[in-house]
Design a protein around this motif. Sequence first.
Motif, PDB file in Angstrom:
ATOM      1  N   ALA A  86       0.352  -1.431   0.666  1.00  0.00           N
ATOM      2  CA  ALA A  86      -0.184  -0.230   0.239  1.00  0.00           C
ATOM      3  C   ALA A  86       1.031   1.248  -0.143  1.00  0.00           C
ATOM      4  O   ALA A  86       0.211   1.954  -0.610  1.00  0.00           O
ATOM      5  N   LYS A  87       1.519   1.397   0.374  1.00  0.00           N
ATOM      6  CA  LYS A  87       2.899   2.385   1.088  1.00  0.00           C
ATOM      7  C   LYS A  87       3.664   2.251  -0.113  1.00  0.00           C
ATOM      8  O   LYS A  87       4.214   3.419  -0.487  1.00  0.00           O
ATOM      9  N   LYS A  88       3.946   1.378  -1.429  1.00  0.00           N
ATOM     10  CA  LYS A  88       4.866   1.243  -2.576  1.00  0.00           C
ATOM     11  C   LYS A  88       4.232   2.157  -3.226  1.00  0.00           C
ATOM     12  O   LYS A  88       4.970   3.024  -4.517  1.00  0.00           O
ATOM     13  N   ILE A  89       2.714   2.056  -3.542  1.00  0.00           N
ATOM     14  CA  ILE A  89       1.370   2.135  -4.780  1.00  0.00           C
ATOM     15  C   ILE A  89       1.072   3.378  -4.237  1.00  0.00           C
ATOM     16  O   ILE A  89       0.520   4.423  -5.141  1.00  0.00           O
ATOM     17  N   GLY A  90       1.561   4.447  -3.314  1.00  0.00           N
ATOM     18  CA  GLY A  90       1.464   5.913  -2.720  1.00  0.00           C
ATOM     19  C   GLY A  90       0.363   6.289  -2.091  1.00  0.00           C
ATOM     20  O   GLY A  90      -0.298   7.420  -1.304  1.00  0.00           O
ATOM     21  N   ALA A  91      -0.519   4.897  -0.688  1.00  0.00           N
ATOM     22  CA  ALA A  91      -1.418   4.908  -0.194  1.00  0.00           C
ATOM     23  C   ALA A  91      -1.209   5.662   1.343  1.00  0.00           C
ATOM     24  O   ALA A  91      -0.058   4.611   1.179  1.00  0.00           O
ATOM     25  N   ASP A  92      -1.757   5.810   1.521  1.00  0.00           N
ATOM     26  CA  ASP A  92      -0.700   6.606   3.488  1.00  0.00           C
ATOM     27  C   ASP A  92      -1.803   5.424   4.844  1.00  0.00           C
ATOM     28  O   ASP A  92      -2.715   5.478   5.005  1.00  0.00           O
ATOM     29  N   ILE A  93      -0.862   4.581   4.476  1.00  0.00           N
ATOM     30  CA  ILE A  93      -1.593   3.151   4.823  1.00  0.00           C
ATOM     31  C   ILE A  93      -2.265   3.750   6.408  1.00  0.00           C
ATOM     32  O   ILE A  93      -2.884   3.338   7.858  1.00  0.00           O
ATOM     33  N   SER A  94      -1.343   4.972   7.135  1.00  0.00           N
ATOM     34  CA  SER A  94      -1.931   5.297   8.636  1.00  0.00           C
ATOM     35  C   SER A  94      -2.636   5.998   8.983  1.00  0.00           C
ATOM     36  O   SER A  94      -3.614   5.483   9.725  1.00  0.00           O
ATOM     37  N   LYS A  95      -3.705   6.099   7.664  1.00  0.00           N
ATOM     38  CA  LYS A  95      -5.029   7.089   7.936  1.00  0.00           C
ATOM     39  C   LYS A  95      -6.607   5.488   7.721  1.00  0.00           C
ATOM     40  O   LYS A  95      -6.950   6.315   7.855  1.00  0.00           O
ATOM     41  N   PHE A  96      -5.525   4.460   7.420  1.00  0.00           N
ATOM     42  CA  PHE A  96      -7.052   3.658   7.140  1.00  0.00           C
ATOM     43  C   PHE A  96      -7.249   2.792   8.671  1.00  0.00           C
ATOM     44  O   PHE A  96      -5.985   1.985   9.378  1.00  0.00           O
ATOM     45  N   ASP A  97      -8.511   2.624   8.995  1.00  0.00           N
ATOM     46  CA  ASP A  97      -9.000   2.145  10.486  1.00  0.00           C
ATOM     47  C   ASP A  97      -9.484   0.830   9.916  1.00  0.00           C
ATOM     48  O   ASP A  97     -10.664   1.115   9.421  1.00  0.00           O
ATOM     49  N   ASP A  98      -8.976   0.033  10.690  1.00  0.00           N
ATOM     50  CA  ASP A  98      -9.514  -1.243  10.681  1.00  0.00           C
ATOM     51  C   ASP A  98     -10.237  -1.570  11.022  1.00  0.00           C
ATOM     52  O   ASP A  98     -11.848  -2.221  10.300  1.00  0.00           O
ATOM     53  N   LYS A  99     -11.194  -0.751  12.287  1.00  0.00           N
ATOM     54  CA  LYS A  99     -12.204  -0.871  12.882  1.00  0.00           C
ATOM     55  C   LYS A  99     -12.886  -0.246  11.630  1.00  0.00           C
ATOM     56  O   LYS A  99     -14.391  -0.514  12.184  1.00  0.00           O
ATOM     57  N   GLU A 100     -13.109   0.822  10.857  1.00  0.00           N
ATOM     58  CA  GLU A 100     -13.705   1.531  10.542  1.00  0.00           C
ATOM     59  C   GLU A 100     -14.702   0.450   9.332  1.00  0.00           C
ATOM     60  O   GLU A 100     -15.955   0.732   8.596  1.00  0.00           O
ATOM     61  N   ASN A 101     -13.860  -0.360   8.869  1.00  0.00           N
ATOM     62  CA  ASN A 101     -13.893  -1.098   7.909  1.00  0.00           C
ATOM     63  C   ASN A 101     -14.782  -2.467   7.980  1.00  0.00           C
ATOM     64  O   ASN A 101     -13.375  -3.360   8.897  1.00  0.00           O
ATOM     65  N   THR A 102     -15.740  -2.292   7.844  1.00  0.00           N
ATOM     66  CA  THR A 102     -16.069  -3.994   8.227  1.00  0.00           C
ATOM     67  C   THR A 102     -15.956  -5.326   7.041  1.00  0.00           C
ATOM     68  O   THR A 102     -15.259  -5.051   6.338  1.00  0.00           O
ATOM     69  N   SER A 103     -16.426  -5.651   7.775  1.00  0.00           N
ATOM     70  CA  SER A 103     -15.704  -7.262   6.939  1.00  0.00           C
ATOM     71  C   SER A 103     -16.520  -7.621   5.956  1.00  0.00           C
ATOM     72  O   SER A 103     -17.637  -6.825   5.485  1.00  0.00           O
ATOM     73  N   VAL A 104     -16.056  -7.775   4.449  1.00  0.00           N
ATOM     74  CA  VAL A 104     -16.214  -8.404   3.591  1.00  0.00           C
ATOM     75  C   VAL A 104     -17.565  -9.143   2.808  1.00  0.00           C
ATOM     76  O   VAL A 104     -16.820  -9.607   3.204  1.00  0.00           O
ATOM     77  N   ASP A 105     -18.545  -7.869   2.142  1.00  0.00           N
ATOM     78  CA  ASP A 105     -19.177  -8.760   1.482  1.00  0.00           C
ATOM     79  C   ASP A 105     -18.776  -9.895   0.673  1.00  0.00           C
ATOM     80  O   ASP A 105     -19.425  -9.536  -0.401  1.00  0.00           O
ATOM     81  N   ILE A 106     -19.931 -11.039   0.447  1.00  0.00           N
ATOM     82  CA  ILE A 106     -19.176 -12.450  -0.312  1.00  0.00           C
ATOM     83  C   ILE A 106     -20.179 -12.565  -0.280  1.00  0.00           C
ATOM     84  O   ILE A 106     -19.778 -13.933  -1.361  1.00  0.00           O
ATOM     85  N   SER A 107     -21.566 -12.777  -0.438  1.00  0.00           N
ATOM     86  CA  SER A 107     -22.929 -13.280  -0.310  1.00  0.00           C
ATOM     87  C   SER A 107     -23.066 -13.146  -1.923  1.00  0.00           C
ATOM     88  O   SER A 107     -23.786 -14.189  -2.345  1.00  0.00           O
ATOM     89  N   LEU A 108     -22.657 -12.574  -2.779  1.00  0.00           N
ATOM     90  CA  LEU A 108     -23.193 -12.250  -3.755  1.00  0.00           C
ATOM     91  C   LEU A 108     -22.181 -13.566  -4.791  1.00  0.00           C
ATOM     92  O   LEU A 108     -23.040 -14.206  -5.733  1.00  0.00           O
ATOM     93  N   PHE A 109     -21.257 -13.850  -4.005  1.00  0.00           N
ATOM     94  CA  PHE A 109     -20.477 -14.938  -4.453  1.00  0.00           C
ATOM     95  C   PHE A 109     -21.116 -16.074  -5.043  1.00  0.00           C
ATOM     96  O   PHE A 109     -21.241 -16.919  -5.430  1.00  0.00           O
ATOM     97  N   LYS A 110     -21.375 -16.716  -3.105  1.00  0.00           N
ATOM     98  CA  LYS A 110     -22.386 -17.207  -2.751  1.00  0.00           C
ATOM     99  C   LYS A 110     -23.964 -17.738  -3.288  1.00  0.00           C
ATOM    100  O   LYS A 110     -23.327 -18.858  -4.608  1.00  0.00           O
ATOM    101  N   ASP A 111     -24.331 -16.534  -4.086  1.00  0.00           N
ATOM    102  CA  ASP A 111     -25.953 -16.671  -4.604  1.00  0.00           C
ATOM    103  C   ASP A 111     -25.750 -16.827  -5.758  1.00  0.00           C
ATOM    104  O   ASP A 111     -25.708 -17.973  -7.273  1.00  0.00           O
ATOM    105  N   LEU A 112     -24.380 -16.910  -6.729  1.00  0.00           N
ATOM    106  CA  LEU A 112     -24.051 -17.333  -8.238  1.00  0.00           C
ATOM    107  C   LEU A 112     -23.516 -18.823  -8.275  1.00  0.00           C
ATOM    108  O   LEU A 112     -23.283 -18.669  -9.090  1.00  0.00           O
ATOM    109  N   GLY A 113     -23.041 -19.244  -7.317  1.00  0.00           N
ATOM    110  CA  GLY A 113     -22.775 -20.404  -7.011  1.00  0.00           C
ATOM    111  C   GLY A 113     -21.789 -21.033  -6.997  1.00  0.00           C
ATOM    112  O   GLY A 113     -20.830 -22.254  -7.340  1.00  0.00           O
TER     113      GLY A 113
END
Length: 265
Positions: A195-222
Amino acid sequence: MKNKIISSVLFSALALAGCNAQAEKTNFDNLSQSDKDQIGKIASDYIIDHPDVLIKASNKLQSQQEEQQKAEAKKMVKAVLANKEKLLSDPATPVYGPQDAKVALIEFFDYQCAYCSKMAPYMKQIEEKYPKVKFVFKETPIFGSQWEASDYAAKVGLWIYKNYGSKAYNNYHNDLFATNKMEGQLQKSDINAVAKKIGADISKFDDKENTSVDISLFKDLGFQGTPSFIVMPVKNANENNTFVIPGADPNSIVTAIEKVQKQTN
């Protein structure tokens, strides 16, 4: 031993005949060993005299498997078409490519997935070969419960796309796979470094504010695993121009892109 093997093969051939095969197996299991050996000899002699029986049984089994695969593929295509807005127009989903693209290549992947990692160089080649295609990245951390970094990498990717844009995300995506770390090897430190290599300030990323990624569509498609791909036109998609590739198969992806491009030009 030879008679047992051949009688087993003969039973497999009988099983193709219909639902009475289970009754035949139950009756066979209840026979004495001498009776089984005698049946085995009869089956052996018959097959030796009529080798075409095995060929016919094999051909029928192959035909049945092909029909089953076609039915499953058709079912998945219908599911794709029913969810095309979620696949093509979700503003939170990372995309890369021209805004006026006529063809979309959608990938479901996990950064810890070994097959996804092996496919990454081919996907980069496909991206370079087809600059007019819209690439849609569906973060699918199916190993999130097993390896924390799987879910973390997906969330950082979505955050980078939201805050730094399409090109930055694409660089993150390719560079993270380029680490060749998978199946538990990928760590948060590796993700932060990319993330740092591509120019993103990873210190501003707050894991607690980002909920788990929804993979329900993946399952719905079979889909059963990653990577999984869909090639379809951005507009006017139907059962004849939508292709589902459930697995690491770059040749099928290229073939599908070529077909959709011809139909949309």
